[in-house]
Design a protein around this motif. Structure first.
Motif, PDB file in Angstrom:
ATOM      1  N   LEU A 106      52.473  45.259  39.441  1.00 21.56           N
ATOM      2  CA  LEU A 106      52.374  45.457  38.008  1.00 21.56           C
ATOM      3  C   LEU A 106      53.129  43.828  37.754  1.00 21.56           C
ATOM      4  CD1 LEU A 106      52.584  48.429  36.401  1.00 21.56           C
ATOM      5  CD2 LEU A 106      50.261  46.971  36.513  1.00 21.56           C
ATOM      6  N   LYS A 107      54.003  43.883  38.286  1.00 20.23           N
ATOM      7  CA  LYS A 107      54.901  42.867  37.850  1.00 20.23           C
ATOM      8  C   LYS A 107      55.174  41.620  38.572  1.00 20.23           C
ATOM      9  CE  LYS A 107      59.460  45.316  37.018  1.00 20.23           C
ATOM     10  NZ  LYS A 107      60.606  45.224  37.575  1.00 20.23           N
ATOM     11  N   LYS A 163      36.952  43.103  34.180  1.00 21.83           N
ATOM     12  CA  LYS A 163      35.380  42.157  33.491  1.00 21.83           C
ATOM     13  C   LYS A 163      34.909  42.905  33.393  1.00 21.83           C
ATOM     14  CE  LYS A 163      35.067  38.781  36.805  1.00 21.83           C
ATOM     15  NZ  LYS A 163      35.443  37.670  36.367  1.00 21.83           N
ATOM     16  N   ARG A 164      34.669  44.054  32.348  1.00 21.80           N
ATOM     17  CA  ARG A 164      33.302  44.596  31.758  1.00 21.80           C
ATOM     18  C   ARG A 164      33.752  44.417  29.750  1.00 21.80           C
ATOM     19  NH1 ARG A 164      32.806  49.162  31.106  1.00 21.80           N
ATOM     20  NH2 ARG A 164      34.127  50.256  32.283  1.00 21.80           N
ATOM     21  N   GLY A 165      35.618  44.221  30.382  1.00 22.26           N
ATOM     22  CA  GLY A 165      36.154  44.082  28.719  1.00 22.26           C
ATOM     23  C   GLY A 165      36.659  43.017  28.581  1.00 22.26           C
ATOM     24  N   THR A 166      37.451  42.242  28.050  1.00 23.26           N
ATOM     25  CA  THR A 166      38.238  41.139  27.161  1.00 23.26           C
ATOM     26  C   THR A 166      38.508  39.956  28.133  1.00 23.26           C
ATOM     27  OG1 THR A 166      41.110  41.589  27.455  1.00 23.26           O
ATOM     28  CG2 THR A 166      39.866  42.580  25.905  1.00 23.26           C
ATOM     29  N   ARG A 167      38.441  40.806  29.767  1.00 27.03           N
ATOM     30  CA  ARG A 167      39.143  39.653  31.038  1.00 27.03           C
ATOM     31  C   ARG A 167      40.092  39.222  30.724  1.00 27.03           C
ATOM     32  NH1 ARG A 167      33.493  37.155  33.200  1.00 27.03           N
ATOM     33  NH2 ARG A 167      32.318  38.506  32.989  1.00 27.03           N
ATOM     34  N   ASN A 168      41.458  38.228  31.358  1.00 23.53           N
ATOM     35  CA  ASN A 168      42.923  37.556  31.106  1.00 23.53           C
ATOM     36  C   ASN A 168      43.516  39.055  31.583  1.00 23.53           C
ATOM     37  OD1 ASN A 168      44.364  35.803  31.348  1.00 23.53           O
ATOM     38  ND2 ASN A 168      43.953  35.804  30.014  1.00 23.53           N
ATOM     39  N   VAL A 169      43.107  40.037  32.206  1.00 22.40           N
ATOM     40  CA  VAL A 169      44.194  41.375  32.028  1.00 22.40           C
ATOM     41  C   VAL A 169      44.021  41.732  33.477  1.00 22.40           C
ATOM     42  CG1 VAL A 169      41.696  42.523  31.921  1.00 22.40           C
ATOM     43  CG2 VAL A 169      44.239  43.293  30.679  1.00 22.40           C
ATOM     44  N   ILE A 170      45.113  42.880  32.966  1.00 25.51           N
ATOM     45  CA  ILE A 170      45.330  43.656  33.884  1.00 25.51           C
ATOM     46  C   ILE A 170      45.066  44.826  34.249  1.00 25.51           C
ATOM     47  CG2 ILE A 170      47.007  44.072  35.591  1.00 25.51           C
ATOM     48  CD1 ILE A 170      48.703  41.272  35.330  1.00 25.51           C
ATOM     49  N   TYR A 171      44.213  45.566  34.810  1.00 27.80           N
ATOM     50  CA  TYR A 171      44.324  47.612  34.837  1.00 27.80           C
ATOM     51  C   TYR A 171      44.890  48.091  36.425  1.00 27.80           C
ATOM     52  CZ  TYR A 171      42.276  47.139  30.464  1.00 27.80           C
ATOM     53  OH  TYR A 171      40.845  47.510  29.190  1.00 27.80           O
ATOM     54  N   MET A 172      45.465  49.154  36.445  1.00 22.58           N
ATOM     55  CA  MET A 172      46.695  49.937  37.252  1.00 22.58           C
ATOM     56  C   MET A 172      45.103  50.551  37.193  1.00 22.58           C
ATOM     57  SD  MET A 172      48.555  50.767  38.809  1.00 22.58           S
ATOM     58  CE  MET A 172      50.498  50.150  38.065  1.00 22.58           C
ATOM     59  N   ALA A 173      44.771  51.656  39.230  1.00 22.78           N
ATOM     60  CA  ALA A 173      43.996  52.180  39.459  1.00 22.78           C
ATOM     61  C   ALA A 173      43.568  54.087  38.816  1.00 22.78           C
ATOM     62  CB  ALA A 173      44.235  52.096  40.554  1.00 22.78           C
ATOM     63  N   ALA A 174      43.369  54.232  38.887  1.00 21.76           N
ATOM     64  CA  ALA A 174      42.889  56.165  38.022  1.00 21.76           C
ATOM     65  C   ALA A 174      41.765  55.786  38.703  1.00 21.76           C
ATOM     66  CB  ALA A 174      42.961  56.210  36.067  1.00 21.76           C
ATOM     67  N   LEU A 175      41.885  57.778  37.865  1.00 17.30           N
ATOM     68  CA  LEU A 175      40.717  58.373  38.529  1.00 17.30           C
ATOM     69  C   LEU A 175      38.979  58.444  38.308  1.00 17.30           C
ATOM     70  CD1 LEU A 175      42.831  61.681  40.501  1.00 17.30           C
ATOM     71  CD2 LEU A 175      41.570  59.809  41.187  1.00 17.30           C
ATOM     72  N   ASP A 176      39.087  58.377  36.959  1.00 19.84           N
ATOM     73  CA  ASP A 176      38.282  58.343  35.672  1.00 19.84           C
ATOM     74  C   ASP A 176      37.590  57.175  35.720  1.00 19.84           C
ATOM     75  OD1 ASP A 176      40.193  56.202  34.557  1.00 19.84           O
ATOM     76  OD2 ASP A 176      39.737  58.081  32.857  1.00 19.84           O
ATOM     77  N   LEU A 177      38.131  55.894  36.419  1.00 23.19           N
ATOM     78  CA  LEU A 177      37.409  54.492  36.955  1.00 23.19           C
ATOM     79  C   LEU A 177      35.729  54.560  36.939  1.00 23.19           C
ATOM     80  CD1 LEU A 177      40.188  51.830  37.218  1.00 23.19           C
ATOM     81  CD2 LEU A 177      39.528  52.881  35.022  1.00 23.19           C
ATOM     82  N   LEU A 224      50.848  43.647  49.299  1.00 24.20           N
ATOM     83  CA  LEU A 224      52.066  43.343  48.623  1.00 24.20           C
ATOM     84  C   LEU A 224      52.931  44.607  49.481  1.00 24.20           C
ATOM     85  CD1 LEU A 224      51.741  43.607  44.223  1.00 24.20           C
ATOM     86  CD2 LEU A 224      52.441  41.517  46.156  1.00 24.20           C
ATOM     87  N   ARG A 225      54.004  44.175  50.872  1.00 22.25           N
ATOM     88  CA  ARG A 225      54.074  45.434  51.414  1.00 22.25           C
ATOM     89  C   ARG A 225      55.603  45.381  51.272  1.00 22.25           C
ATOM     90  NH1 ARG A 225      52.880  41.156  56.057  1.00 22.25           N
ATOM     91  NH2 ARG A 225      51.499  42.364  56.786  1.00 22.25           N
ATOM     92  N   GLY A 226      55.722  46.964  51.417  1.00 19.54           N
ATOM     93  CA  GLY A 226      56.882  48.107  50.147  1.00 19.54           C
ATOM     94  C   GLY A 226      57.278  47.630  48.896  1.00 19.54           C
ATOM     95  N   THR A 227      55.675  47.566  47.861  1.00 22.89           N
ATOM     96  CA  THR A 227      55.895  46.990  47.416  1.00 22.89           C
ATOM     97  C   THR A 227      54.902  49.125  46.011  1.00 22.89           C
ATOM     98  OG1 THR A 227      55.916  44.852  47.669  1.00 22.89           O
ATOM     99  CG2 THR A 227      55.325  45.942  45.176  1.00 22.89           C
ATOM    100  N   ASP A 228      55.919  49.886  45.430  1.00 21.25           N
ATOM    101  CA  ASP A 228      55.179  50.042  44.469  1.00 21.25           C
ATOM    102  C   ASP A 228      54.337  50.007  43.289  1.00 21.25           C
ATOM    103  OD1 ASP A 228      57.059  49.936  42.498  1.00 21.25           O
ATOM    104  OD2 ASP A 228      58.798  51.631  43.018  1.00 21.25           O
ATOM    105  N   SER A 229      53.796  50.521  42.707  1.00 21.13           N
ATOM    106  CA  SER A 229      52.495  50.165  41.568  1.00 21.13           C
ATOM    107  C   SER A 229      53.588  49.822  40.102  1.00 21.13           C
ATOM    108  CB  SER A 229      52.325  52.196  40.543  1.00 21.13           C
ATOM    109  OG  SER A 229      53.085  52.607  40.448  1.00 21.13           O
TER     110      SER A 229
END
Length: 453
Positions: A372-373, A428-442, A363-368
């Motif tokens: 998400l949207k 994928k390890r959880g409920t699926r059909n879901v969105i997750y944001m990147a984080a350092l502890d993943l 996604l060009r020119g798009t922040d987090s």
């Protein structure tokens, strides 16, 4: 024969040498001083000047220097009564074609003028040959250029150099109306005013044209189409503040043909290049292209302090589709997923089949926040979509989406992809059909994760 200007302050010498030259068929104008020389040269064209070395108020060296500086195409023969080496050396070094010592026999003068004229013709022929070779080299360089920006520079500079145009404008038809491709010698405000007028005027033009009364343009405007068969690929527009040279049509026509050849080659090269960067099944971009475009996007974002985001997606339980309905249906579903994804993003965003049932969207020119949207729009659209109805079945499918943004989550290509992949894997390890944001502890994605579903 030739038109000769004879310069001598002695009337008898003018008459005698004039008769010698007329006997050879030349047209002769005789004058007696430097002022008359300048007037004669300004009023009519001459092929050669025959001048005495000693003149009232000036000398033959001044005549020689003036002629060679102002009229370089005219050859000069110097005649003198001084039988000395130094004046002869000076005259030859200053550009004299011949140096004769009085008394001059008719045959000697005729021979000297003939040799001077032959030298002039050879020089002209040599200059013409050099120009032809230069034009040939420019044409070859243009035709073999496979970069669009470098092509614009090569064509505009070649045209400007070979035609002495005050300005050059290149208009390109790239599957639509004519638009600016390149320019030289024009101010930005001129281009802004001229481009829409020229694009409208030349939209269907297939032959060279002379345009008059263009706003903000020099007095003389010539156009030459770059055609390939029945297709007009572009237009070359030349601007002259004074009347253009006689050979402009020949030169510009030659270069416009090579411009068209280069544009055609560019189109073919782009088609081949597209095949290398396309996924065979879905006709989306492939992983090879993703790495290429990511390199560019990271560089641009670093230079402009901009941002962009990646969505990493994996279809939920896709293996069961293949197991239940077969791989042919599974393949058609993957193609349809590509169409759904493209319908959820902008035209300038990049949709990639990463491999198997995994997809990546840049996604060009798009922040987090914006990413998400878009991710939610994709997740919701996938969840509600009924796939492969033409097969007489209706398959519903969900997806997990991982989101990572530059520079918020990572500042290089590899780390950004890894962060988006980790975020997706958490879903994928959880409920699926879901969105997750990147984080350092993943948790890192396991290497054996490639089991579909």
């Amino acid at each position: 024969m030739a038109r000769i200007l004879l310069v001598d302050d002695e009337k008898m010498a003018r008459t005698l040498y004039g008769d010698y030259l007329r006997a050879s068929g030349h047209s002769v104008t005789a004058v007696g001083n430097f002022d008359e020389v300048r007037q004669a040269l300004e009023s009519a064209p001459y092929d050669a000047v025959v001048t005495d070395l000693i003149l009232p108020g000036a000398d033959g060296m001044e005549v020689l220097g003036y002629t060679k500086e102002r009229y370089p195409g005219i050859e000069v023969v110097v005649i003198t009564g001084l039988d000395k080496v130094d004046p002869a050396v000076r005259a030859i070094k200053s550009g004299a074609a011949e140096y004769l010592v009085k008394p001059v026999a008719p045959e000697a003068l005729q021979h000297a003028v003939r040799r001077a004229l032959t030298t002039r013709d050879l020089l002209r022929e040599n200059a013409s040959l050099r120009q032809y070779v230069s034009l040939l080299e420019m044409g070859q360089r243009i035709a073999t250029t496979l970069d669009r920006e470098r092509l614009a520079i090569a064509v505009s500079s070649a045209i400007e150099a070979q035609t002495m145009a005050n300005g050059v404008l290149l208009l390109l038809r790239d599957g639509g109306p004519l638009r600016l491709h390149g320019l030289s010698g024009l101010e930005p405000e001129q281009v802004a005013e001229l481009e829409p007028v020229l694009a409208a005027e030349l939209q269907g033009a297939r032959t060279p044209r002379v345009l008059e009364a263009l706003p903000g343009a020099p007095a003389h405007v010539l156009t030459f189409p770059a055609t390939d068969g029945d297709l007009t690929l572009g237009q070359i527009v030349l601007f002259f503040s004074s009347p253009p040279p006689e050979n402009v049509s020949e030169v510009a026509g030659y270069l416009s043909r090579h411009y068209a050849m280069a544009l055609r080659n560019l189109g073919r090269f782009a088609e081949v290049e597209d095949l290398a960067y396309m996924d065979d099944l879905t006709h989306l971009y492939n992983m090879r292209y993703l790495h290429l475009v990511l390199d560019r996007e990271v560089k641009n974002a670093q230079q402009t302090e901009g941002t962009f985001s990646l969505l990493f997606m994996d279809l939920d339980h896709f293996k069961s589709v293949n197991d239940t309905h077969g791989h042919l249906v599974g393949s058609r579903l993957l193609v349809e997923v590509g169409r759904v994804l493209k319908g959820c993003v902008r035209e300038r965003d990049v949709v990639v089949r990463y491999g198997g049932d995994e997809y990546v969207v840049l996604l060009r020119g798009t922040d987090s926040g914006g990413a998400l949207k878009v991710a939610e729009r994709i997740r919701r659209t996938m969840e509600n979509h009924h796939f492969v109805p033409r097969e007489g079945i209706s398959i519903t499918l969900t997806t997990c989406v991982g989101v990572a943004s530059f520079p918020e989550h990572a500042r290089d290509k590899g780390a950004l992809l890894d962060m988006a992949d980790r975020a997706m894997y958490r879903g994928k390890r959880g409920t699926r059909n879901v969105i997750y944001m990147a984080a350092l502890d993943l948790e890192a994605t396991p290497a054996e994760r490639k089991v579909a579903g």
